[in-house]
Design a protein around this motif. Structure first.
Motif, PDB file in Angstrom:
ATOM      1  N   ARG A   1     -29.494 -97.421 -92.691  1.00  0.00           N
ATOM      2  CA  ARG A   1     -28.030 -97.712 -92.535  1.00  0.00           C
ATOM      3  C   ARG A   1     -27.641 -99.223 -92.815  1.00  0.00           C
ATOM      4  NH1 ARG A   1     -27.801 -95.091 -86.854  1.00  0.00           N
ATOM      5  NH2 ARG A   1     -28.075 -92.695 -87.583  1.00  0.00           N
ATOM      6  N   GLY A   2     -28.432-100.089 -92.696  1.00  0.00           N
ATOM      7  CA  GLY A   2     -28.370-101.704 -92.961  1.00  0.00           C
ATOM      8  C   GLY A   2     -28.422-101.883 -94.337  1.00  0.00           C
ATOM      9  N   ALA A   3     -28.898-100.961 -94.989  1.00  0.00           N
ATOM     10  CA  ALA A   3     -29.069-101.326 -96.518  1.00  0.00           C
ATOM     11  C   ALA A   3     -27.944-100.725 -97.359  1.00  0.00           C
ATOM     12  CB  ALA A   3     -30.352-100.333 -97.018  1.00  0.00           C
ATOM     13  N   VAL A   4     -27.049 -99.834 -96.726  1.00  0.00           N
ATOM     14  CA  VAL A   4     -25.992 -99.318 -97.699  1.00  0.00           C
ATOM     15  C   VAL A   4     -25.067-100.302 -97.865  1.00  0.00           C
ATOM     16  CG1 VAL A   4     -23.927 -97.747 -97.340  1.00  0.00           C
ATOM     17  CG2 VAL A   4     -26.268 -96.939 -96.655  1.00  0.00           C
ATOM     18  N   PRO A   5     -24.518-101.348 -97.206  1.00  0.00           N
ATOM     19  CA  PRO A   5     -23.796-102.329 -97.768  1.00  0.00           C
ATOM     20  C   PRO A   5     -24.212-103.186 -98.821  1.00  0.00           C
ATOM     21  CG  PRO A   5     -23.712-102.082 -95.228  1.00  0.00           C
ATOM     22  CD  PRO A   5     -24.815-101.626 -95.525  1.00  0.00           C
ATOM     23  N   LEU A   6     -25.496-103.290 -98.909  1.00  0.00           N
ATOM     24  CA  LEU A   6     -26.165-104.285 -99.921  1.00  0.00           C
ATOM     25  C   LEU A   6     -26.348-103.528-101.139  1.00  0.00           C
ATOM     26  CD1 LEU A   6     -29.002-105.766 -97.473  1.00  0.00           C
ATOM     27  CD2 LEU A   6     -26.729-106.655 -98.077  1.00  0.00           C
ATOM     28  N   LEU A   7     -25.822-102.180-101.105  1.00  0.00           N
ATOM     29  CA  LEU A   7     -26.540-101.478-102.616  1.00  0.00           C
ATOM     30  C   LEU A   7     -25.557-102.112-103.667  1.00  0.00           C
ATOM     31  CD1 LEU A   7     -26.374 -97.979-101.062  1.00  0.00           C
ATOM     32  CD2 LEU A   7     -28.499 -99.152-102.072  1.00  0.00           C
TER      33      LEU A   7
END
Length: 351
Positions: A302-308
């Protein structure tokens, strides 16, 4: 290890002696002849810290002393800071569990910084070097058209700011406000490193090292995520430069080696440089839609999604110009991390 004895009478307190950056700061200080104090929450960790320092080439004996102190309580900090000329404050409370509230992150971090700063001021310490984070600079901005620098602060009004980033931002701001209003001449410098890599000293390594371990252990594809990298040895060197250099007073310094990289580029470096040890490394880039879908079931994603797709490039021009800092290349940091994981037997059995 060659020791500079010019500093033999000067004592430095390094908080959080079990930490990755803290231990490399201790190594660098010992190498320069300082007497070092460090804090731990329990003295049962002293043997582990000394073993790690030995792995790093130092057996300091009585040139290193341990004090019990916890960032959530006042006890022990006055004793630890007494007689010290500098403090390197890297300790930070980290809540455990997936459901921790923002308050569980933020208030201990803010209060911890203020506790250490008060103890330093009251002890007559000359300067505190605060280990902050890139998370106090980069969060909540979306796509930037230029590299991040030290004038940037995370935008806490954005919904894409994690509790960790908010805690680092608010605790660093609180430190600057304290020194300006109540410091009574106490000096402050801050170091804001990006993802910190480098040789692990033992089995208890930092969260950032897991990025390389996971790739080496064969995670099934690489999300389209971008990050800056820096070697822990250079982060420690920058702390010491900020500790003593006149130009560092009242300044923050971003620590990054070169430009940021996409994680697929990191995987390619490992594939090219680590030989058979990298036989499980995948360089396949996962589609963003797949990562978003996986994040619905996997909290770790989940924490990766905003960084995509977000470019998180930054610059260390200020540290290089003012403090003559010259870090190793990002590739060297990546490879040194992987080599140490192999050396310590910390990769999965198949490697």
């Amino acid at each position: 290890m060659e020791i500079d004895m010019n500093n033999k009478e000067e004592r430095v307190l390094v908080t959080g002696g079990t930490g990755f950056i803290a231990q490399y700061c201790i190594l660098a200080l010992l190498n320069r002849g300082y007497h070092v104090r460090t804090t731990v929450r329990s003295l049962t960790r002293e043997a582990e810290v000394r073993d790690n320092l030995k792995a790093g080439g130092a057996e300091p004996g009585d040139r290193l002393s341990f004090f019990t102190a916890d960032l959530t309580a006042d006890e022990g900090w006055a004793e630890a800071a007494a007689g010290c000329i500098y403090v390197i404050h890297g300790a930070s409370p980290t809540p455990t569990g997936n459901q921790t509230s923002e308050e569980e992150w933020i208030q201990p971090a803010v209060d911890g910084n203020l506790r250490v700063l008060r103890a330093a001021r009251n002890a007559g310490v000359r300067r505190v070097v605060l280990t902050s984070a890139f998370g106090a600079i980069c969060a909540g901005h979306g796509q930037m058209k230029r590299p991040f620098n030290e004038t940037d602060w995370s935008d806490l009004t954005s919904k894409n700011v994690w509790p960790y980033q908010k805690s680092k931002t608010l605790s660093e701001r609180a430190a600057w406000e304290f020194v300006a209003g109540e410091g009574q001449g106490l000096e402050l410098s801050a170091i804001n490193p990006v993802t910190v890599l480098g040789p692990v000293l033992g089995a208890d390594y930092s969260h950032s090292i897991r990025l390389i371990k996971n790739i080496m252990d064969g995670q099934p594809g690489i999300p389209r995520i971008n990050s800056g990298f820096v070697d822990v040895r250079d982060v420690a060197d920058l702390h010491l430069r900020a500790m003593t250099h006149e130009a560092a007073k009242g300044e923050r310094f971003l620590a990054i080696a070169g430009e940021s990289m996409w994680l697929a580029e990191v995987a390619k470096v490992l594939k090219q440089r680590m030989g058979l040890a990298a036989d499980k490394v995948s360089t396949r880039v996962l589609p963003n839609a797949m990562v978003r879908l996986g994040a619905l079931k996997d909290p770790a994603l989940r924490g990766a999604v905003p960084l995509l797709g977000l470019n998180l490039n930054a610059t260390s021009e200020k540290a290089m110009r003012l403090l003559s800092w010259s870090p190793r290349s990002r590739e060297e940091a990546i490879v040194a991390t992987a080599e140490s994981l192999v050396r310590h037997g910390l990769l999965s059995d198949a490697n």
